[in-house]
Design an enzyme around this catalytic site. Sequence first.
Site, mmCIF file in Angstrom:
data_model
loop_
_atom_site.group_PDB
_atom_site.id
_atom_site.type_symbol
_atom_site.label_atom_id
_atom_site.label_comp_id
_atom_site.label_asym_id
_atom_site.label_seq_id
_atom_site.Cartn_x
_atom_site.Cartn_y
_atom_site.Cartn_z
ATOM 1 N N GLY A 1 67.720 10.522 42.896
ATOM 2 C CA GLY A 1 67.905 9.624 41.764
ATOM 3 C C GLY A 1 67.921 8.166 42.188
ATOM 4 O O GLY A 1 68.573 7.335 41.563
ATOM 5 N N GLN B 1 69.711 3.785 37.601
ATOM 6 C CA GLN B 1 70.661 2.670 37.640
ATOM 7 C C GLN B 1 71.529 2.746 38.887
ATOM 8 O O GLN B 1 71.569 1.815 39.708
ATOM 9 C CB GLN B 1 71.555 2.697 36.401
ATOM 10 C CG GLN B 1 72.729 1.723 36.492
ATOM 11 C CD GLN B 1 73.761 1.888 35.383
ATOM 12 O OE1 GLN B 1 73.794 1.093 34.461
ATOM 13 N NE2 GLN B 1 74.597 2.917 35.467
ATOM 14 N N ALA C 1 69.747 13.720 38.045
ATOM 15 C CA ALA C 1 70.213 14.613 36.982
ATOM 16 C C ALA C 1 69.418 14.371 35.708
ATOM 17 O O ALA C 1 68.796 13.316 35.545
ATOM 18 C CB ALA C 1 71.695 14.376 36.690
ATOM 19 N N SER D 1 70.550 13.325 32.716
ATOM 20 C CA SER D 1 71.880 12.754 32.493
ATOM 21 C C SER D 1 72.164 12.314 31.063
ATOM 22 O O SER D 1 73.208 11.715 30.806
ATOM 23 C CB SER D 1 72.077 11.553 33.435
ATOM 24 O OG SER D 1 71.080 10.575 33.201
ATOM 25 N N TYR E 1 66.540 23.237 31.274
ATOM 26 C CA TYR E 1 66.150 22.267 32.304
ATOM 27 C C TYR E 1 67.374 21.529 32.839
ATOM 28 O O TYR E 1 67.499 21.297 34.041
ATOM 29 C CB TYR E 1 65.146 21.263 31.734
ATOM 30 C CG TYR E 1 64.763 20.180 32.722
ATOM 31 C CD1 TYR E 1 63.924 20.463 33.797
ATOM 32 C CD2 TYR E 1 65.274 18.892 32.588
ATOM 33 C CE1 TYR E 1 63.591 19.477 34.712
ATOM 34 C CE2 TYR E 1 64.948 17.902 33.506
ATOM 35 C CZ TYR E 1 64.102 18.200 34.567
ATOM 36 O OH TYR E 1 63.785 17.224 35.484
ATOM 37 N N THR F 1 81.105 13.717 36.457
ATOM 38 C CA THR F 1 81.111 12.935 35.215
ATOM 39 C C THR F 1 82.372 13.156 34.395
ATOM 40 O O THR F 1 82.980 14.238 34.435
ATOM 41 C CB THR F 1 79.892 13.317 34.353
ATOM 42 O OG1 THR F 1 79.998 12.737 33.048
ATOM 43 C CG2 THR F 1 79.797 14.831 34.190
ATOM 44 N N GLU G 1 82.312 13.593 31.380
ATOM 45 C CA GLU G 1 81.977 14.572 30.346
ATOM 46 C C GLU G 1 82.560 15.948 30.662
ATOM 47 O O GLU G 1 82.589 16.821 29.802
ATOM 48 C CB GLU G 1 80.462 14.667 30.177
ATOM 49 C CG GLU G 1 79.825 13.442 29.529
ATOM 50 C CD GLU G 1 80.141 13.316 28.046
ATOM 51 O OE1 GLU G 1 80.300 14.368 27.381
ATOM 52 O OE2 GLU G 1 80.226 12.186 27.555
ATOM 53 N N TYR H 1 75.018 19.408 29.163
ATOM 54 C CA TYR H 1 75.120 18.502 30.308
ATOM 55 C C TYR H 1 76.483 18.658 30.976
ATOM 56 O O TYR H 1 76.579 18.804 32.197
ATOM 57 C CB TYR H 1 74.916 17.064 29.849
ATOM 58 C CG TYR H 1 75.280 16.024 30.891
ATOM 59 C CD1 TYR H 1 74.466 15.808 31.999
ATOM 60 C CD2 TYR H 1 76.438 15.263 30.772
ATOM 61 C CE1 TYR H 1 74.794 14.864 32.959
ATOM 62 C CE2 TYR H 1 76.777 14.313 31.723
ATOM 63 C CZ TYR H 1 75.953 14.116 32.819
ATOM 64 O OH TYR H 1 76.294 13.188 33.768
ATOM 65 N N LYS I 1 77.232 20.147 34.707
ATOM 66 C CA LYS I 1 77.946 19.341 35.694
ATOM 67 C C LYS I 1 79.244 20.021 36.146
ATOM 68 O O LYS I 1 79.715 19.804 37.265
ATOM 69 C CB LYS I 1 78.249 17.961 35.115
ATOM 70 C CG LYS I 1 77.075 16.996 35.149
ATOM 71 C CD LYS I 1 76.713 16.602 36.576
ATOM 72 C CE LYS I 1 75.728 15.471 36.638
ATOM 73 N NZ LYS I 1 75.429 15.060 38.032
ATOM 74 N N HIS J 1 79.751 3.966 33.196
ATOM 75 C CA HIS J 1 79.536 2.716 33.928
ATOM 76 C C HIS J 1 78.151 2.175 33.572
ATOM 77 O O HIS J 1 77.160 2.890 33.646
ATOM 78 C CB HIS J 1 79.721 2.909 35.438
ATOM 79 C CG HIS J 1 79.044 4.106 36.001
ATOM 80 N ND1 HIS J 1 79.483 5.398 35.769
ATOM 81 C CD2 HIS J 1 77.958 4.225 36.802
ATOM 82 C CE1 HIS J 1 78.703 6.247 36.393
ATOM 83 N NE2 HIS J 1 77.749 5.559 37.022
ATOM 84 N N ARG K 1 70.887 -0.183 33.000
ATOM 85 C CA ARG K 1 71.137 1.065 32.292
ATOM 86 C C ARG K 1 69.893 1.450 31.494
ATOM 87 O O ARG K 1 69.194 0.599 30.939
ATOM 88 C CB ARG K 1 72.325 0.889 31.349
ATOM 89 C CG ARG K 1 72.803 2.165 30.675
ATOM 90 C CD ARG K 1 73.230 3.209 31.671
ATOM 91 N NE ARG K 1 74.413 3.956 31.248
ATOM 92 C CZ ARG K 1 74.683 5.187 31.642
ATOM 93 N NH1 ARG K 1 73.857 5.838 32.437
ATOM 94 N NH2 ARG K 1 75.789 5.781 31.258
#
Length: 373
Positions: A7, A11, A86, A88, A99, A130, A132, A154, A158, A184, A189
């Site tokens: 990745g 960002q 990811a 994300s 996926y 995360t 999340e 997601y 994770k 963040h 972003r």
Amino acid sequence: MKALITGITGQDGSYLTEILLEKGYEVHGIIRKSSSFNTGRIDHLYNDKKILNKKMFLHYGDLVDTSNLNRLLEKIEPDEIYNLAAQSHVKVSFEVPDYTAQVDALGTLRFLDAIREVGLRKVKFYQASTSELFGKVQEVPQNEKTPFYPRSPYGVAKLYGYWIIVNYREAYNIFASNGILFNHESPRRGETFVSRKITRAVTRIAAGLQDLLLLGNLDAKRDWGFAPEYCLGMWTILQYDKPEDFVLATGETRTVREFTELSFKEIGIDIKWEGKEEKETAKIKSINWDIAKNLIGKDVYDKSRFKLNEKLKVGTTVLAVDPNYYRPTEVDLLIGDASKAEKLLGWKAETKFNDLVKLMVKSDLEKVLMRGY
């Protein structure tokens, strides 16, 4: 020191690369093959002849390709690995759940197993976890001991990534740590994420390039920090003397509504809310373009290709709620407790919410007025 980043074009990957290069690392990044250029966030490094293929190296690969991961680890032999790749986007994960699981969950497993098979016993592995994970929060604020309750494919993917890190750490003595990072943001972003979607739309409306900002849940509360500080936190986590899991957060929560109001205010537009729920809109209450001109500097404004839309009027509707942006299961409140990271790592979020919004709006305003997008 050699670091491998998945990745790297995202960002976080771009900021982390800058940090590691400044610290003298040799940085290797995995990128996916694409028919179009996808290195925009690292082009300033990619185009630097003193860096590309001397200090920074890019390799084609994908977390769904086990043999590729094994070959890269054997070739590079990294000291540190930062797994940032990811799918994300939370809303998108409902559309592509399979996926999302393949990359975010099983991709982490493939990487850990590749480490074990190749025999990189001394490598340190950072997993981008995360907030999340907390989803339907069980306590406020959330820390490393808060029970998880993910509310999206997601988040669930994770969660598997989180626990497989813990399992391989305990089963095979791999130095693997989870960074449970709360939201963040930065000017880098992605444009489909709500923070950047807001700042970009607000500046495009100001320039007359867009009429309306469409959003979903305006009252969702998030803990928003500044991405470069969190990327430094990733590195700091791997410098700790043993592998552990850390929450990185500001400890302050704000709504999407507040983010929107402040973004408009930074360019000189005050808005007023009307209606309720799916019928809610925001209209212009007042306009002061001097604020926007002062934000980027009048010299910059005078040289810009595009100008602020002087025809924009008080009473114009600039925001509406679109139910298509609602999630099937919503996360209403996230606020992190990063006291463990502050105590053990000396890490603390420094950038305040108002300053974060201001720097993002400024960046997007400059792009819109200079380039028209």
